[in-house]
Design a protein around this motif. Structure first.
Motif, short mmCIF file in Angstrom:
data_model
loop_
_atom_site.label_atom_id
_atom_site.label_comp_id
_atom_site.label_asym_id
_atom_site.label_seq_id
_atom_site.Cartn_x
_atom_site.Cartn_y
_atom_site.Cartn_z
N TYR A 71 -25.81 10.49 -47.64
CA TYR A 71 -24.68 11.28 -47.14
C TYR A 71 -24.22 12.25 -48.23
O TYR A 71 -23.16 12.07 -48.84
CB TYR A 71 -23.52 10.37 -46.74
CG TYR A 71 -23.89 9.30 -45.74
CD1 TYR A 71 -24.09 9.62 -44.40
CD2 TYR A 71 -24.03 7.97 -46.13
CE1 TYR A 71 -24.42 8.65 -43.47
CE2 TYR A 71 -24.36 6.99 -45.21
CZ TYR A 71 -24.57 7.34 -43.89
OH TYR A 71 -24.90 6.36 -42.98
N PRO A 72 -24.99 13.30 -48.50
CA PRO A 72 -24.63 14.21 -49.61
C PRO A 72 -23.27 14.88 -49.45
O PRO A 72 -22.64 15.26 -50.43
CB PRO A 72 -25.77 15.24 -49.60
CG PRO A 72 -26.41 15.13 -48.26
CD PRO A 72 -26.18 13.73 -47.80
N GLU A 73 -22.78 14.98 -48.22
CA GLU A 73 -21.48 15.62 -47.97
C GLU A 73 -20.33 14.83 -48.58
O GLU A 73 -19.23 15.37 -48.80
CB GLU A 73 -21.25 15.82 -46.47
CG GLU A 73 -21.09 14.56 -45.66
CD GLU A 73 -22.38 13.84 -45.25
OE1 GLU A 73 -22.29 12.87 -44.49
OE2 GLU A 73 -23.48 14.25 -45.68
N LEU A 74 -20.54 13.55 -48.87
CA LEU A 74 -19.46 12.73 -49.44
C LEU A 74 -19.08 13.17 -50.84
O LEU A 74 -17.93 12.99 -51.26
CB LEU A 74 -19.87 11.26 -49.45
CG LEU A 74 -20.12 10.59 -48.10
CD1 LEU A 74 -20.52 9.13 -48.29
CD2 LEU A 74 -18.92 10.73 -47.19
N GLU A 75 -20.01 13.75 -51.58
CA GLU A 75 -19.73 14.14 -52.96
C GLU A 75 -18.57 15.14 -53.05
O GLU A 75 -17.66 14.97 -53.87
CB GLU A 75 -20.97 14.72 -53.62
CG GLU A 75 -20.73 15.11 -55.07
CD GLU A 75 -21.97 15.60 -55.79
OE1 GLU A 75 -21.82 16.06 -56.92
OE2 GLU A 75 -23.08 15.53 -55.22
N ASN A 76 -18.60 16.16 -52.22
CA ASN A 76 -17.53 17.17 -52.27
C ASN A 76 -16.18 16.57 -51.87
O ASN A 76 -15.16 16.90 -52.46
CB ASN A 76 -17.87 18.35 -51.36
CG ASN A 76 -16.88 19.48 -51.52
OD1 ASN A 76 -16.63 19.95 -52.62
ND2 ASN A 76 -16.29 19.90 -50.42
N ILE A 77 -16.20 15.69 -50.91
CA ILE A 77 -14.95 15.12 -50.39
C ILE A 77 -14.36 14.08 -51.34
O ILE A 77 -13.16 14.08 -51.61
CB ILE A 77 -15.19 14.48 -49.01
CG1 ILE A 77 -15.72 15.52 -48.01
CG2 ILE A 77 -13.92 13.81 -48.48
CD1 ILE A 77 -16.29 14.92 -46.73
N PHE A 78 -15.21 13.19 -51.85
CA PHE A 78 -14.72 12.01 -52.57
C PHE A 78 -14.98 11.99 -54.07
O PHE A 78 -14.53 11.07 -54.76
CB PHE A 78 -15.30 10.74 -51.94
CG PHE A 78 -14.84 10.51 -50.53
CD1 PHE A 78 -13.54 10.13 -50.26
CD2 PHE A 78 -15.72 10.66 -49.46
CE1 PHE A 78 -13.11 9.90 -48.96
CE2 PHE A 78 -15.31 10.44 -48.15
CZ PHE A 78 -14.00 10.06 -47.90
N ILE A 79 -15.71 12.96 -54.59
CA ILE A 79 -15.94 13.01 -56.04
C ILE A 79 -15.39 14.30 -56.63
O ILE A 79 -14.65 14.28 -57.60
CB ILE A 79 -17.45 12.86 -56.38
CG1 ILE A 79 -17.94 11.47 -55.98
CG2 ILE A 79 -17.68 13.09 -57.88
CD1 ILE A 79 -19.42 11.24 -56.18
N LYS A 80 -15.73 15.42 -56.01
CA LYS A 80 -15.33 16.72 -56.56
C LYS A 80 -13.89 17.09 -56.25
O LYS A 80 -13.35 17.99 -56.88
CB LYS A 80 -16.28 17.82 -56.06
CG LYS A 80 -17.68 17.69 -56.61
CD LYS A 80 -18.55 18.83 -56.18
CE LYS A 80 -19.92 18.73 -56.85
NZ LYS A 80 -20.80 19.81 -56.40
N ASN A 81 -13.28 16.42 -55.27
CA ASN A 81 -11.91 16.76 -54.87
C ASN A 81 -11.05 15.51 -54.81
O ASN A 81 -11.54 14.43 -54.46
CB ASN A 81 -11.92 17.46 -53.51
CG ASN A 81 -12.42 18.87 -53.62
OD1 ASN A 81 -11.72 19.75 -54.11
ND2 ASN A 81 -13.66 19.11 -53.19
N PRO A 82 -9.76 15.66 -55.12
CA PRO A 82 -8.85 14.50 -55.08
C PRO A 82 -8.48 14.11 -53.65
O PRO A 82 -8.72 14.87 -52.70
CB PRO A 82 -7.63 14.99 -55.86
CG PRO A 82 -7.65 16.48 -55.70
CD PRO A 82 -9.10 16.87 -55.61
N ASP A 83 -7.88 12.96 -53.54
CA ASP A 83 -7.48 12.40 -52.25
C ASP A 83 -6.65 13.37 -51.43
O ASP A 83 -6.90 13.58 -50.25
CB ASP A 83 -6.71 11.09 -52.48
CG ASP A 83 -6.47 10.29 -51.22
OD1 ASP A 83 -6.86 10.73 -50.12
OD2 ASP A 83 -5.89 9.20 -51.33
N LYS A 84 -5.67 13.98 -52.04
CA LYS A 84 -4.72 14.82 -51.30
C LYS A 84 -5.10 16.30 -51.36
O LYS A 84 -4.24 17.16 -51.33
CB LYS A 84 -3.32 14.57 -51.84
CG LYS A 84 -2.86 13.15 -51.56
CD LYS A 84 -1.71 12.73 -52.46
CE LYS A 84 -1.38 11.28 -52.36
NZ LYS A 84 -2.38 10.37 -52.86
N SER A 85 -6.40 16.59 -51.39
CA SER A 85 -6.88 17.97 -51.51
C SER A 85 -6.70 18.76 -50.22
O SER A 85 -6.73 19.99 -50.24
CB SER A 85 -8.36 17.97 -51.88
OG SER A 85 -9.13 17.44 -50.82
#
Length: 164
Positions: A71-85
């Motif tokens: 699931y490569p899309e998870l990286e942008n959501i959960f690693i590169k950006n904070p929870d409240k982005s």
């Protein structure tokens, strides 16, 4: 009789499996509502932490030479950006499924790896650097990710004490 390398691998995999099991048990015991709560005031939500862990574990596939991320899309959501982005996140159900799928696939790969495989370089280190620093191997990566998992597991425990 086990070789020393086999013993080291067994110890590291046992620790990994214990924390995967603990995290599974914890997250399965939490309702979706509880998982949406912040672990502490102003901190990440439980679902963000679970997504973050899923994304980090997904990144282990290419690092360990086991294939591409699931699931490569998870990286942008959960690693590169904070929870409240404000970035749209998958549903809690989807995050739970991603977590489960990634770790089942990792377990399947781990079961096929020999002790010697674990002492080879991971893909984030060059051949030249690995010759100088042979501890930068796949087993060290697993141990690092186990420590990472245990830290976030410790944060998510606070969700069990929160009022709904």
């Amino acid at each position: 009789m086990q070789t020393q390398n086999e013993l080291f691998v067994k110890m590291a995999l046992d620790a990994w499996n214990i924390y995967i099991s603990r995290t599974n048990k914890l997250t399965e015991s939490l309702t979706d509502e509880k998982l949406q709560n912040e672990v502490s005031s102003g901190r990440n939500s439980g679902v963000y932490l679970l997504g973050h862990l899923a994304a980090v574990h997904d990144g282990m596939f290419p690092l360990l030479g086991l294939g591409d991320k699931v699931y490569p899309e998870l990286e942008n959501i959960f690693i590169k950006n904070p929870d409240k982005s404000g970035i749209p996140k998958p549903s809690i159900k989807q995050v739970r499924e991603n977590w489960k799928t990634i770790n089942e696939k990792l377990a399947s790969h781990f079961a096929k790896m020999s002790a010697d495989d674990w002492f080879k370089k991971h893909n984030a280190v060059s051949e030249e650097d690995f010759k100088k620093e042979p501890h930068r191997n796949k087993l060290n990566l697993l141990m690092n990710r186990t420590n990472h998992l245990s830290g976030h597991y410790g944060q998510m425990i606070f969700l069990t004490t929160k009022e709904e």
